[in-house]
Design an enzyme around this catalytic site. Structure first.
Site, PDB file in Angstrom:
ATOM      1  N   LYS A  80       0.862  -1.180   0.000  1.00 44.00           N
ATOM      2  CA  LYS A  80       0.000   0.000   0.000  1.00 44.00           C
ATOM      3  C   LYS A  80       0.894   1.224   0.000  1.00 44.00           C
ATOM      4  O   LYS A  80       2.054   1.154   0.408  1.00 44.00           O
ATOM      5  CB  LYS A  80      -0.852  -0.018   1.279  1.00 44.00           C
ATOM      6  CG  LYS A  80      -2.108   0.791   1.203  1.00 44.00           C
ATOM      7  CD  LYS A  80      -3.290  -0.017   0.707  1.00 44.00           C
ATOM      8  CE  LYS A  80      -4.530   0.843   0.617  1.00 44.00           C
ATOM      9  NZ  LYS A  80      -5.699   0.106   0.159  1.00 44.00           N
ATOM     10  N   GLY A 180     -20.495   6.528   4.676  1.00 43.74           N
ATOM     11  CA  GLY A 180     -19.624   6.933   3.557  1.00 43.74           C
ATOM     12  C   GLY A 180     -20.182   6.464   2.230  1.00 43.74           C
ATOM     13  O   GLY A 180     -20.164   5.272   1.924  1.00 43.74           O
ATOM     14  N   VAL A 181     -20.718   7.433   1.457  1.00 43.21           N
ATOM     15  CA  VAL A 181     -21.256   7.066   0.144  1.00 43.21           C
ATOM     16  C   VAL A 181     -20.376   7.674  -0.951  1.00 43.21           C
ATOM     17  O   VAL A 181     -20.807   8.454  -1.786  1.00 43.21           O
ATOM     18  CB  VAL A 181     -22.745   7.471  -0.026  1.00 43.21           C
ATOM     19  CG1 VAL A 181     -23.639   6.400   0.548  1.00 43.21           C
ATOM     20  CG2 VAL A 181     -23.051   8.820   0.635  1.00 43.21           C
ATOM     21  N   GLY A 182     -19.097   7.311  -0.888  1.00 43.81           N
ATOM     22  CA  GLY A 182     -18.134   7.732  -1.904  1.00 43.81           C
ATOM     23  C   GLY A 182     -18.119   6.717  -3.035  1.00 43.81           C
ATOM     24  O   GLY A 182     -19.174   6.212  -3.437  1.00 43.81           O
ATOM     25  N   VAL A 184     -17.096   3.414  -3.400  1.00 43.29           N
ATOM     26  CA  VAL A 184     -17.696   2.096  -3.135  1.00 43.29           C
ATOM     27  C   VAL A 184     -19.075   2.237  -2.510  1.00 43.29           C
ATOM     28  O   VAL A 184     -20.025   1.554  -2.908  1.00 43.29           O
ATOM     29  CB  VAL A 184     -16.828   1.259  -2.168  1.00 43.29           C
ATOM     30  CG1 VAL A 184     -17.394  -0.138  -2.032  1.00 43.29           C
ATOM     31  CG2 VAL A 184     -15.409   1.183  -2.638  1.00 43.29           C
TER      32      VAL A 184
END
Ligand code: NAD
Length: 357
Positions: A80, A180-182, A184
């Site tokens: 990462k 979190g509605v980014g 994904v």
């Protein structure tokens, strides 16, 4: 703990810190393991309060990638990278992305970068202009945005969790809370609404929250409330470490199955707390492997059919882990045990570890 101590504790092979004087880029690449193959993992752009926080994040994220790849039965390692932003909201530029691409290129394929929080396909296209070891770029046709595949895999993990509890897989009977509605989270919300689920959502970005409410009919709540709303499934899809021993006691869900990496702050302990509370935790690195399967599959030359089958298999793998966990301290312990068995079975000797170069 100093850097070496952290690396030794988690078993990292290599951690590289880089600065680019021209652009001011400050970045870290962490390769946790190349035992099963080259290490693929996203590049996160984030403003960390301290340098130590950035290092901690990249170490735990790269470690999770090793377990994710192994649990998905992919011949890939775990890595990462993080770009440490000077302040929150620091704009992404082509110069910064290209500098990051040049840094990635120095690993000669042992580390392959992809999208993560704060980066998108445009940023990856810029990085890919400097290195062929970038996955998820559109211009270089290396798979594009993997988020929809991740969301699909997360739904398969939800199915396994529902079956494990003897509950119906009919989503129109379920209320699902998404934090979190980014990238994904929005795909997940869309797919769940298509199956008739009732959604409760929260996001710190007002425009993302509005999109989920206006386009999908989701009910909005504040970021402070989302973890404690009453729901069947809680799906954390923002950042990691959102559930710890304290927040666990506020939860009012039966299942936790989300796409965020490292949902549990201290997975060894928090997963046991959840088990004692009667909340079924679907381990994140299995639930969110769809994107990795998509990108690694392309990298490894798998057909679309093979990749889709592997994403469908997340349900089987998750079912096995939840079953194994019945006689183990937690579902997390069972998930790590499964990955470790696969790493042991597929280990390559150091000399066999070839990079794409
Ligand atoms: P993203 O940045 O597009 O979305 C994250 C969203 O969470 C943003 O809209 C952000 O505003 C919101 N958010 C941040 N903090 C919040 C909070 N406290 N409360 C509510 N909302 C908050 O990132 P993404 O690509 O969708 O990834 C989401 C998570 O899933 C990350 O943990 C990432 O590592 C993980 N993940 C992503 C993929 C992928 O395919 N993109 C694959 C595996 C894992």
């Amino acid at each position: 703990m100093d850097t070496f101590e952290q690396m030794i504790e988690r078993g990292h092979e290599r951690v590289c810190i880089h600065q680019d004087r021209q652009t001011g880029l400050r970045a870290i690449v962490a390769i946790h393991s190349t035992v099963l193959g080259n290490a693929l993992g996203g590049t996160r752009r984030w403003h960390y309060a301290t340098e130590a926080d950035g290092l901690y994040d990249v170490l735990r994220l790269s470690e999770a990638m090793t377990y994710k790849a192994a649990a998905a039965d992919l011949p890939m390692g775990g890595g990462k990278s993080v770009i440490l932003l000077p302040r929150a909201g620091h704009p992404a530029t082509e110069a910064e992305a290209r500098a990051m691409g040049r840094f990635i290129d120095t690993f000669n394929g042992a580390y392959i970068a992809a999208e993560d929080v704060g980066t998108d396909t445009r940023f990856l296209d810029w990085m890919a202009a400097e290195s062929k070891h970038v996955s998820g770029s559109v211009a270089a046709s290396t798979g594009g945005d993997p988020s929809a595949h991740t969301a699909r895999g997360t739904i398969n993990a939800m199915r396994a969790a529902l079956s494990h509890l003897g509950l119906s897989q009919e989503f129109h009977r379920l209320t699902i809370a998404i934090q979190g509605v980014g990238h994904v989270g929005f795909h997940l919300a869309r797919m769940l609404v298509e199956q008739g689920a009732t959604l409760i959502v929260a996001d710190i970005a007002p425009e993302r929250l509005r999109r989920a409410v206006n386009d999908l009919g989701a009910t909005p709540v504040s970021p402070e409330e989302i973890l404690s709303v009453k729901c069947d499934i809680l799906a954390p899809c923002a950042l990691g470490g959102v559930i710890d021993a304290n927040t666990a006691h506020r939860l009012r869900c039966r299942i936790i199955a989300g796409a965020a990496n490292n949902i549990l702050d201290d997975p060894d302990e928090d997963a046991v707390v959840l088990k004692n509370l009667g909340i079924l935790y679907a381990p994140a690195h299995i639930a969110n492997a769809g994107g990795l399967i998509h990108l690694s599959g392309i990298y490894l030359g798998m057909s679309a059919q093979e990749r889709n089958l592997k994403i469908a298999n997340i349900e089987t793998t998750m079912s096995q882990v939840l079953q194994d966990a019945e006689s183990m301290p937690s579902t997390y312990a069972a998930a790590i045990a499964l990955a470790e068995r696969r790493i042991k079975a597929g280990s390559r000797a150091p000399k066999e570890r070839v990079h794409a170069g």
